[in-house]
Design an enzyme around this catalytic site. Structure first.
Site, PDB file in Angstrom:
ATOM      1  N   SER A  97      19.393  19.894 -15.057  1.00  0.00           N
ATOM      2  CA  SER A  97      18.438  20.819 -15.336  1.00  0.00           C
ATOM      3  C   SER A  97      18.808  21.958 -16.016  1.00  0.00           C
ATOM      4  O   SER A  97      20.137  22.288 -15.491  1.00  0.00           O
ATOM      5  CB  SER A  97      17.646  21.360 -14.029  1.00  0.00           C
ATOM      6  OG  SER A  97      16.781  22.583 -14.250  1.00  0.00           O
ATOM      7  N   HIS A 123       0.777  -1.204   0.008  1.00  0.00           N
ATOM      8  CA  HIS A 123      -0.052  -0.075   0.019  1.00  0.00           C
ATOM      9  C   HIS A 123       0.799   1.199  -0.088  1.00  0.00           C
ATOM     10  O   HIS A 123       0.454   2.364   0.642  1.00  0.00           O
ATOM     11  CB  HIS A 123      -0.760  -0.096   1.233  1.00  0.00           C
ATOM     12  CG  HIS A 123      -1.750  -1.177   1.389  1.00  0.00           C
ATOM     13  ND1 HIS A 123      -3.033  -1.526   0.716  1.00  0.00           N
ATOM     14  CD2 HIS A 123      -1.416  -2.165   2.220  1.00  0.00           C
ATOM     15  CE1 HIS A 123      -3.500  -2.522   1.216  1.00  0.00           C
ATOM     16  NE2 HIS A 123      -2.447  -3.184   1.987  1.00  0.00           N
TER      17      HIS A 123
END
Ligand code: ARG
Length: 513
Positions: free
Chosen positions: A279, A158
């Site tokens: 980036s 989960h």
């Protein structure tokens, strides 16, 4: 009449935009090797059966062998005006020998059996390459260093921390999953490996063909007997697309773990610099773009599967041009799947894990609360459901005080209050993530011994698949060599029936026979 090979009943040629809309020469480039091999096998059989004149067979084979050599040198270009690979090659033979001689090649055949034969031959190679690429990744996953057996990762259910596991356990899990992809690909190979050649347009033919001989020359395991089914079937190709889609999805799940776990919040693993990019504005960034693309591109393989199912579902038996669109999509799925397998293997080779961080997360997230319950069962004789409750109450009390299982002094105090005293030193032993991992000795569990056993078993399975690949590649190579040898002998004047009798006897029998 138009200039087209099929132009007898036409008064007007197709318009340029119709040609553009219908041609497949760009897509068919990948089928040239198969089409030539198939032409050669077909002409050898036609000659051996006296279906075409011996002299024509000799010249056609000579012409095809020359084309085959040109193709191997990368000098055979398909011309768009001849629509597809089949008409291109027939046109080349006719330009070489004239229609009276070259025109014999297409006796007792149709593009409908031809295209499926070519596609199956190409797909066999792709399936083998996919199996090999999977085995390379599996090998990387199974060749983990000894320390991975006790390098700790939180195991999740989960998306919540569940129980500690080892890095080796995670790697072997993916290898185990990928080995099923290999089995799926081999299953698809079995259904692909049947020869439709000789089915002709849809109904068979009045000529006395030998479909077994061409199947064996082309390295097929079997003949797909029913002519209408043989020309209509696309399920073999959909099944392959399904294997690529499932394989792509499995790779995507691994990629997702790597993307999430390499982020700062988890900091559990790091991809090698060579598999990340920076980036243009944020200097600190190291983006796991390879894993992201692998995850996103699973969309292409899933898309191909859906496209092919949708394309085929409304096509009545017998060839319809809808089916021509199987290949561009399939090629895209093949390229996506193979490149993803290869690049993920490279990334996995350099992937590193932070075991200290893994252990910390296990402590902080109560990952070993089950171990206290198990201890109360085995050492205090308490029923598991009751023990579960006691351990759960401890977790709840610690959470209320803003603490974790690390505070074993507080833990011992709370357990005493709950009426189930456990010494602090014992708690420290029970809650240590490494001890939990070591203790999970059930078959298939995360303990080092269990993981070693599973790894050895997976290795044996992988080795068997590797042997299958080698044997199958050998079989295909032998069949191609035998076909070319027979063609050279017949082109040089030998009797086709005699040559085929010897050459085919050296090839493995069909599974059916
Ligand atoms: N280029 C076609 C394809 O890719 C080959 C079969 C065409 N057959 C036909 N009757 N038009 O499916």
């Amino acid at each position: 009449m138009t200039e087209k090979l099929w132009g007898g009943r036409f008064e007007e040629d197709i318009t340029p935009d119709v040609l553009d809309y219908t041609l497949t020469t760009d897509i068919d480039v990948r089928l040239v090797f198969a089409d030539l091999w198939q032409d050669i096998a077909h002409v050898l059989m036609l000659s051996a059966r006296d279906i075409i004149p011996e002299t024509a067979a000799r010249s056609i084979l000579g012409s095809l062998l020359a084309l085959q050599e040109r193709s191997e040198r990368g000098e055979l270009n398909l011309r768009p005006e001849f629509e597809d690979v089949h008409l291109n090659i027939e046109q080349m033979v006719i330009e070489d020998l004239g229609r009276e001689v070259g025109g014999h090649m297409h006796t007792a055949r149709s593009r409908n059996d031809q295209v499926s034969t070519d596609t199956r031959m190409y797909l066999r190679r792709v399936q083998l390459e996919s199996v090999r690429a999977n085995l390379a990744l599996i090998d990387t996953l199974l060749s983990f260093p000894e320390e991975d057996l006790l390098a700790i990762l939180p195991g999740y259910t989960h998306s919540q921390a569940a129980q500690p596991v080892s890095v080796a356990f995670w790697k072997t899990a993916h290898a185990s999953m990928l080995l099923r992809d290999v089995r799926r690909l081999r299953g698809a190979y079995d259904r692909t490996d049947e020869s439709p050649l000789g089915a002709c347009a849809l109904a068979g033919t009045s000529f006395p063909l030998d479909r077994q001989v061409t199947a064996r020359l082309l390295g097929f395991g079997d003949v797909l007997s029913h002519a209408l089914d043989a020309t209509s079937a696309r399920d073999y190709l959909i099944e392959s697309a399904s294997a690529f889609a499932i394989g792509g999805n499995n790779l995507s799940r691994m990629a997702e773990e790597v993307v999430v776990w390499s982020g700062h919040e988890y900091s559990l693993c790091e991809v090698p610099d060579a598999y990340a990019t920076g980036s243009s504005i944020m200097p600190q960034k190291k983006n796991p773009v390879v894993a992201e693309l692998a995850r996103g591109r699973a969309g292409r393989t899933v898309g191909t599967l859906v496209q092919l199912l949708t394309m085929a579902k409304g096509v009545t038996l017998g060839y319809s041009c809808d089916l021509q669109d199987d290949k561009p999509y399939l090629w895209n799925a093949i390229d996506t799947y193979l490149s993803t397998l290869k690049v993920i293997a490279g990334q996995t080779r350099g992937l590193t894990f932070d075991s200290t961080r893994g252990e910390d997360l296990c402590w902080d997230n109560f990952s070993t609360a089950t171990e206290l319950a198990n201890y109360l069962v085995s050492d205090h004789g308490i029923a598991f459901r009751e023990a579960h409750h006691i351990s759960g109450s401890l977790v709840s009390a610690l959470l209320k005080r803003g603490s974790t299982l690390r505070d074993t002094a507080l833990g011992a105090e709370i357990l005493a209050e709950l009426g189930h005293p456990v010494e602090e030193a014992v708690l420290a032993r029970i809650f240590a993530p490494r001890n939990a991992v070591t203790s999970y000795t059930s078959p298939g569990g995360t303990s080092p011994d269990s993981v070693r056993d599973v790894r050895d078993e997976l290795r044996r399975t992988a080795d068997a698949h590797r042997r299958w690949c080698a044997d199958t590649e050998q079989k295909l190579d032998d069949a191609l060599r035998a076909t070319l040898r027979a063609a050279r002998e017949v082109a040089g004047g030998a009797d086709a029936a005699k040559v085929l009798a010897t050459v085919v006897a050296e090839l493995p029998p069909l599974t059916q026979a």
